[in-house]
Each structure stands twice: as structure tokens, then as C-alpha cells.
Design a protein around this motif. Structure first.
Motif, PDB file in Angstrom:
ATOM      1  N   GLY A  54       0.812  -1.212   0.000  1.00  0.00           N
ATOM      2  CA  GLY A  54       0.000   0.000   0.000  1.00  0.00           C
ATOM      3  C   GLY A  54       0.844   1.260   0.000  1.00  0.00           C
ATOM      4  O   GLY A  54       2.056   1.210  -0.214  1.00  0.00           O
ATOM      5  N   ALA A  60      -1.874   7.179   3.574  1.00  0.00           N
ATOM      6  CA  ALA A  60      -2.726   6.219   4.293  1.00  0.00           C
ATOM      7  C   ALA A  60      -3.512   6.925   5.397  1.00  0.00           C
ATOM      8  O   ALA A  60      -4.707   6.684   5.574  1.00  0.00           O
ATOM      9  CB  ALA A  60      -1.872   5.092   4.870  1.00  0.00           C
ATOM     10  N   HIS A  63      -6.323   9.149   3.741  1.00  0.00           N
ATOM     11  CA  HIS A  63      -7.425   8.517   2.992  1.00  0.00           C
ATOM     12  C   HIS A  63      -7.921   7.201   3.593  1.00  0.00           C
ATOM     13  O   HIS A  63      -8.990   6.727   3.224  1.00  0.00           O
ATOM     14  CB  HIS A  63      -6.992   8.270   1.543  1.00  0.00           C
ATOM     15  CG  HIS A  63      -6.724   9.537   0.781  1.00  0.00           C
ATOM     16  ND1 HIS A  63      -7.729  10.348   0.325  1.00  0.00           N
ATOM     17  CD2 HIS A  63      -5.567  10.139   0.434  1.00  0.00           C
ATOM     18  CE1 HIS A  63      -7.209  11.397  -0.293  1.00  0.00           C
ATOM     19  NE2 HIS A  63      -5.894  11.298  -0.237  1.00  0.00           N
ATOM     20  N   HIS A  64      -7.135   6.602   4.464  1.00  0.00           N
ATOM     21  CA  HIS A  64      -7.513   5.272   4.973  1.00  0.00           C
ATOM     22  C   HIS A  64      -7.356   5.211   6.494  1.00  0.00           C
ATOM     23  O   HIS A  64      -8.187   5.706   7.214  1.00  0.00           O
ATOM     24  CB  HIS A  64      -6.670   4.190   4.278  1.00  0.00           C
ATOM     25  CG  HIS A  64      -6.768   4.225   2.795  1.00  0.00           C
ATOM     26  ND1 HIS A  64      -7.859   3.756   2.105  1.00  0.00           N
ATOM     27  CD2 HIS A  64      -5.921   4.722   1.852  1.00  0.00           C
ATOM     28  CE1 HIS A  64      -7.676   3.947   0.799  1.00  0.00           C
ATOM     29  NE2 HIS A  64      -6.511   4.538   0.619  1.00  0.00           N
ATOM     30  N   HIS A  65      -6.262   4.627   6.938  1.00  0.00           N
ATOM     31  CA  HIS A  65      -6.003   4.466   8.371  1.00  0.00           C
ATOM     32  C   HIS A  65      -4.539   4.797   8.626  1.00  0.00           C
ATOM     33  O   HIS A  65      -3.711   4.759   7.719  1.00  0.00           O
ATOM     34  CB  HIS A  65      -6.247   3.020   8.811  1.00  0.00           C
ATOM     35  CG  HIS A  65      -7.574   2.472   8.390  1.00  0.00           C
ATOM     36  ND1 HIS A  65      -8.748   2.823   9.007  1.00  0.00           N
ATOM     37  CD2 HIS A  65      -7.913   1.620   7.393  1.00  0.00           C
ATOM     38  CE1 HIS A  65      -9.749   2.199   8.424  1.00  0.00           C
ATOM     39  NE2 HIS A  65      -9.277   1.474   7.434  1.00  0.00           N
ATOM     40  N   HIS A  98      -7.652  -3.623  -4.221  1.00  0.00           N
ATOM     41  CA  HIS A  98      -7.711  -2.678  -3.100  1.00  0.00           C
ATOM     42  C   HIS A  98      -6.357  -1.982  -2.971  1.00  0.00           C
ATOM     43  O   HIS A  98      -5.306  -2.561  -3.268  1.00  0.00           O
ATOM     44  CB  HIS A  98      -8.063  -3.417  -1.800  1.00  0.00           C
ATOM     45  CG  HIS A  98      -9.517  -3.761  -1.687  1.00  0.00           C
ATOM     46  ND1 HIS A  98     -10.023  -4.578  -0.695  1.00  0.00           N
ATOM     47  CD2 HIS A  98     -10.586  -3.376  -2.449  1.00  0.00           C
ATOM     48  CE1 HIS A  98     -11.344  -4.679  -0.837  1.00  0.00           C
ATOM     49  NE2 HIS A  98     -11.703  -3.974  -1.900  1.00  0.00           N
ATOM     50  N   TRP A  99      -6.396  -0.718  -2.506  1.00  0.00           N
ATOM     51  CA  TRP A  99      -5.218   0.146  -2.500  1.00  0.00           C
ATOM     52  C   TRP A  99      -4.001  -0.478  -1.817  1.00  0.00           C
ATOM     53  O   TRP A  99      -2.863  -0.206  -2.202  1.00  0.00           O
ATOM     54  CB  TRP A  99      -5.557   1.473  -1.810  1.00  0.00           C
ATOM     55  CG  TRP A  99      -5.735   1.304  -0.319  1.00  0.00           C
ATOM     56  CD1 TRP A  99      -6.839   0.808   0.306  1.00  0.00           C
ATOM     57  CD2 TRP A  99      -4.774   1.591   0.706  1.00  0.00           C
ATOM     58  NE1 TRP A  99      -6.630   0.775   1.670  1.00  0.00           N
ATOM     59  CE2 TRP A  99      -5.371   1.246   1.940  1.00  0.00           C
ATOM     60  CE3 TRP A  99      -3.484   2.114   0.699  1.00  0.00           C
ATOM     61  CZ2 TRP A  99      -4.712   1.395   3.159  1.00  0.00           C
ATOM     62  CZ3 TRP A  99      -2.825   2.266   1.917  1.00  0.00           C
ATOM     63  CH2 TRP A  99      -3.426   1.911   3.133  1.00  0.00           C
ATOM     64  N   ASP A 100      -4.247  -1.304  -0.794  1.00  0.00           N
ATOM     65  CA  ASP A 100      -3.127  -1.850  -0.018  1.00  0.00           C
ATOM     66  C   ASP A 100      -2.585  -3.149  -0.610  1.00  0.00           C
ATOM     67  O   ASP A 100      -1.843  -3.868   0.058  1.00  0.00           O
ATOM     68  CB  ASP A 100      -3.541  -2.047   1.456  1.00  0.00           C
ATOM     69  CG  ASP A 100      -4.818  -2.863   1.623  1.00  0.00           C
ATOM     70  OD1 ASP A 100      -5.643  -2.879   0.698  1.00  0.00           O
ATOM     71  OD2 ASP A 100      -4.989  -3.478   2.694  1.00  0.00           O
ATOM     72  N   TRP A 103      -0.446  -0.921  -4.747  1.00  0.00           N
ATOM     73  CA  TRP A 103       0.069   0.444  -4.786  1.00  0.00           C
ATOM     74  C   TRP A 103       1.348   0.577  -5.609  1.00  0.00           C
ATOM     75  O   TRP A 103       1.549   1.546  -6.328  1.00  0.00           O
ATOM     76  CB  TRP A 103       0.315   0.937  -3.353  1.00  0.00           C
ATOM     77  CG  TRP A 103       0.722   2.372  -3.315  1.00  0.00           C
ATOM     78  CD1 TRP A 103       1.988   2.870  -3.415  1.00  0.00           C
ATOM     79  CD2 TRP A 103      -0.149   3.508  -3.224  1.00  0.00           C
ATOM     80  NE1 TRP A 103       1.962   4.224  -3.376  1.00  0.00           N
ATOM     81  CE2 TRP A 103       0.664   4.644  -3.261  1.00  0.00           C
ATOM     82  CE3 TRP A 103      -1.536   3.654  -3.100  1.00  0.00           C
ATOM     83  CZ2 TRP A 103       0.143   5.923  -3.180  1.00  0.00           C
ATOM     84  CZ3 TRP A 103      -2.048   4.929  -3.018  1.00  0.00           C
ATOM     85  CH2 TRP A 103      -1.220   6.044  -3.070  1.00  0.00           C
ATOM     86  N   THR A 132     -13.568   3.758  -1.220  1.00  0.00           N
ATOM     87  CA  THR A 132     -12.295   4.107  -0.574  1.00  0.00           C
ATOM     88  C   THR A 132     -11.254   3.018  -0.794  1.00  0.00           C
ATOM     89  O   THR A 132     -10.092   3.309  -1.098  1.00  0.00           O
ATOM     90  CB  THR A 132     -12.506   4.314   0.938  1.00  0.00           C
ATOM     91  OG1 THR A 132     -13.571   5.228   1.113  1.00  0.00           O
ATOM     92  CG2 THR A 132     -11.266   4.891   1.579  1.00  0.00           C
ATOM     93  N   TYR A 133     -11.669   1.767  -0.660  1.00  0.00           N
ATOM     94  CA  TYR A 133     -10.700   0.665  -0.795  1.00  0.00           C
ATOM     95  C   TYR A 133     -10.071   0.651  -2.185  1.00  0.00           C
ATOM     96  O   TYR A 133      -8.913   0.285  -2.347  1.00  0.00           O
ATOM     97  CB  TYR A 133     -11.371  -0.689  -0.530  1.00  0.00           C
ATOM     98  CG  TYR A 133     -12.088  -0.788   0.787  1.00  0.00           C
ATOM     99  CD1 TYR A 133     -11.546  -0.226   1.946  1.00  0.00           C
ATOM    100  CD2 TYR A 133     -13.314  -1.437   0.891  1.00  0.00           C
ATOM    101  CE1 TYR A 133     -12.201  -0.305   3.158  1.00  0.00           C
ATOM    102  CE2 TYR A 133     -13.976  -1.524   2.103  1.00  0.00           C
ATOM    103  CZ  TYR A 133     -13.426  -0.952   3.234  1.00  0.00           C
ATOM    104  OH  TYR A 133     -14.084  -1.039   4.424  1.00  0.00           O
ATOM    105  N   GLU A 135      -9.843   3.361  -4.042  1.00  0.00           N
ATOM    106  CA  GLU A 135      -9.425   4.738  -4.357  1.00  0.00           C
ATOM    107  C   GLU A 135     -10.040   5.148  -5.691  1.00  0.00           C
ATOM    108  O   GLU A 135      -9.346   5.547  -6.635  1.00  0.00           O
ATOM    109  CB  GLU A 135      -7.908   4.847  -4.382  1.00  0.00           C
ATOM    110  CG  GLU A 135      -7.303   4.532  -3.018  1.00  0.00           C
ATOM    111  CD  GLU A 135      -5.843   4.910  -2.881  1.00  0.00           C
ATOM    112  OE1 GLU A 135      -5.168   5.074  -3.901  1.00  0.00           O
ATOM    113  OE2 GLU A 135      -5.394   5.058  -1.735  1.00  0.00           O
TER     114      GLU A 135
END
Ligand code: ZN
Length: 256
Positions: A54, A60, A63-65, A98-100, A103, A132-133, A135
Motif C-alpha cells: 500500500g 494512508a 485517505h484510509h487508516h 484494493h489500495w493496499d 500500490w 475508498t478501498y 481509491e
């Protein structure tokens, strides 16, 4: 059959990941330090990645965690430490987009990138819970999997990648999810990635007699079809779960 080694790489660590996101409705409120995992698969002249991690910490957190990503965890740096240059990577398998998990696809200029057709179709227009996942452009972001898209090999269903490595279409967490089934000198390993968010989800069969799906999913009916299909394979294989810290207890698989 040919055999391979599988080296897990930690590309960052979620600092307070919700456990029930990894195992549906399990221990809500419990937070885990959860690694973002990718894998280097080598053998018989093959140099392959399963997923590419990711983003960095700033993106992160925005936009995420919140994650921690040391210099050594940046995928290109981690691979160099293992003696692999970006140009050496021949194949990337994205379990999903998913973004992670995708990437750094663009960092490996010679790699063919294997993705399921259903995954690409969905990533272009996901349902809102998944914006979100992925992006996705629907929330004004640019998906990182666009880097390297010209090198993508779109496959549709199970695919024998090479002698000893199979890609298994496994919908549920996402529509075009794929697990990677790798032969080693210690039998088969099943890289389930986010299809099994944590190892406990697979081992937790008491309640319903089947493993627990991820709390993040698009279709539980398809997910259970996937679980039933993988169940016999997984009973004879070693599971490598998506975000489980225990995967990093061994620097390479097989470990005996
Ligand atoms: Zn995922």
C-alpha cells in the motif's frame, strides 16, 4: 511438479485495525496491529510478486487508516534487501485491486500483471462501500493500479500460471478476487490474502462449521461458495492470510 519458495514482505503496519473487518462480526471494537503483506515467490528462474503493498504513511492517514511504514518496508527497498531489483520482477499477481495490494505495481517495469477480468470491471465502478478501498474516481481519487495497466494480463477464471502455481478465482471479499496456490517442497501453500483476513478466521470453524468470511465483502453467497471450494484444498495446504502478523514469524516458506 516444480517447487518454489515464498518470502513474506511487510509493506506497512496498520496501527489500529478493526478485527471485525478481517473476520465478520468477530470481536467488534478489538483493534489489531495488522501488517500489509505481499510475497516474493521464487524458483526455477521465476521472480514473482503476489501483491505490491500500500501507500506511504501520509497518504494512508489521509485517505484510509494510520500506518507505520519504515524505509525498509517500502516494497522496492524490501526487495533490494532480498537481492531483487525492480527490473528483475517478471510477474505480479494482484489478488485484488484494493489500495493496499497494488500500490507499487508501477515500480516494476518488466512485470506482467495478472488480474481477473471481474476485478478490473468492478474496480472501474465499485459499489459505494468500496470506493475508498479502490481509491476510485467516484470519490475523486486515481487508483494506483493504473500505473502499469498497459502491462496487465486480464484473465477470466482459474488459471494455471506455470508448473506448480495456480491462480484460483475466489469471489467474495471482492468480485474478482484470486487466491494463489503455490507448490513447495513442503506441499502446497494457499495465499488467501484478504479472502482470509486473519488466520483465526480460517481456523474458527466451530460456529458454523466453516471459516469466517472477511467483514469487508461484496457478496456473502459467492463468498461461501468460495470457502466451500477452497476448504478441501486448504485442509491440505498452509494458509497465508491477508493481514495476520503471524505470517511474519517465518522469513521464508516452506520453513522446514
Ligand atoms: Zn482487500
Amino acid at each position: 511438479m516444480q517447487t518454489y519458495t515464498i518470502t513474506p514482505i511487510c509493506a506497512g503496519v496498520f496501527q489500529g485495525a478493526e478485527k471485525s473487518n478481517f473476520a465478520y462480526q468477530k470481536d467488534p471494537g478489538v483493534k489489531l496491529k495488522a501488517p500489509i503483506l505481499m510475497y516474493l515467490v521464487q524458483g526455477n528462474g521465476l521472480c514473482m510478486l503476489v501483491d505490491t503493498g500500500g501507500s506511504g504513511e501520509e497518504w494512508a492517514a489521509k485517505h484510509h487508516h494510520r500506518i507505520v511504514q519504515t524505509e525498509d518496508m517500502i516494497p522496492v527497498n524490501a526487495l533490494r534487501k532480498l537481492g531483487v531489483e525492480p527490473e528483475d520482477v517478471q510477474i505480479i499477481v494482484n489478488t485484488h485491486l484494493h489500495w493496499d495490494h497494488c500500490w507499487s505495481n508501477g515500480c516494476f517495469p518488466n512485470a506482467k500483471i495478472y488480474v481477473q477480468k471481474r476485478e478490473i470491471q468492478f474496480a472501474l465502478c465499485p459499489i459505494p462501500t468500496q470506493y475508498t478501498y479502490y481509491e476510485s474516481p467516484q470519490i475523486g481519487l486515481r487508483p494506483s493500479w493504473l500505473d502499469g495497466v498497459e502491462r496487465m494480463e486480464i484473465i477470466d477464471g482459474d488459471y494455471a500460471l506455470c508448473d506448480g502455481i495456480d491462480l484460483l478465482l475466489s469471489p467474495g471479499h471482492t468480485p474478482g478476487f484470486q487466491c494463489v496456490y503455490v507448490n513447495t517442497t513442503d506441499g502446497r501453500y494457499l495465499i488467501t490474502s484478504d479472502s482470509t483476513g486473519i488466520t483465526e478466521a480460517w481456523e474458527d470453524k466451530q460456529t458454523w462449521g466453516l471459516p469466517t468470511p472477511s467483514g469487508i465483502h461484496v457478496n456473502l453467497l459467492e463468498y461461501y461458495e468460495t470457502i466451500r471450494r477452497l476448504y478441501p484444498l486448504a485442509d491440505q495446504a498452509h494458509i497465508l492470510a491477508g493481514h495476520d502478523a503471524s505470517v511474519l514469524e517465518h522469513s521464508v516458506y516452506p520453513y522446514k
